[in-house]
Scaffold this motif. Structure first.
Motif, PDB file in Angstrom:
ATOM      1  N   ASP A   9       0.799  -1.227   0.000  1.00  0.00           N
ATOM      2  CA  ASP A   9       0.000   0.000   0.000  1.00  0.00           C
ATOM      3  C   ASP A   9       0.830   1.274   0.000  1.00  0.00           C
ATOM      4  OD1 ASP A   9      -2.282  -1.526   0.013  1.00  0.00           O
ATOM      5  OD2 ASP A   9      -2.610  -1.354   2.160  1.00  0.00           O
ATOM      6  N   LEU A  39      -1.465  -0.675  -4.216  1.00  0.00           N
ATOM      7  CA  LEU A  39      -2.330   0.498  -4.173  1.00  0.00           C
ATOM      8  C   LEU A  39      -1.746   1.588  -5.066  1.00  0.00           C
ATOM      9  CD1 LEU A  39      -4.886   1.550  -2.762  1.00  0.00           C
ATOM     10  CD2 LEU A  39      -3.380   2.561  -1.040  1.00  0.00           C
ATOM     11  N   TYR A  69      -6.841   3.712  -5.543  1.00  0.00           N
ATOM     12  CA  TYR A  69      -7.256   4.272  -4.253  1.00  0.00           C
ATOM     13  C   TYR A  69      -8.480   5.166  -4.416  1.00  0.00           C
ATOM     14  CZ  TYR A  69      -7.233   7.145  -0.069  1.00  0.00           C
ATOM     15  OH  TYR A  69      -7.596   7.794   1.071  1.00  0.00           O
TER      16      TYR A  69
END
Length: 104
Positions: A9, A39, A69
């Protein structure tokens, strides 16, 4: 284990993600079994940076799956350029075309 999914992420998570991929590959898991959600599109992210993170996962021997996102206040649609990017980095056949090693 049939298939394993990791999450990448933030850029600061690169080392632990790469370490995990290496450990799973060391015990015999193939690229097709080691997958990683990446992400993309958050906080000033660019497609070049996101592609670099996805390529890092490919180079390490995993399969990246780009996830765009969206926060609670964001519109539900994705910008057309990001939509193309996410599609490309969510389809292993498209990624392996780009991967010079072409290893599965």
């Amino acid at each position: 284990v049939q298939q394993l999914f990791l999450a990448y992420d933030r850029a600061s998570e690169q080392e632990p993600v790469l370490d995990a991929i290496a450990k799973f590959k060391a015990v015999g898991m193939s690229r097709n079994k080691v997958c990683c959600y990446v992400l993309v599109g958050y906080g000033g992210d660019t497609q070049d940076k996101a592609a670099g993170r996805c390529q890092t996962i490919l180079d390490a021997g995993g399969i990246p799956f780009a996830m765009y996102y969206r926060d609670a206040d964001a519109p539900k649609h994705i910008d057309a350029d990001w939509r193309v990017f996410v599609r490309e980095y969510s389809r292993p056949a498209a990624m392996f075309r780009k991967d010079p090693n072409g290893q599965a």
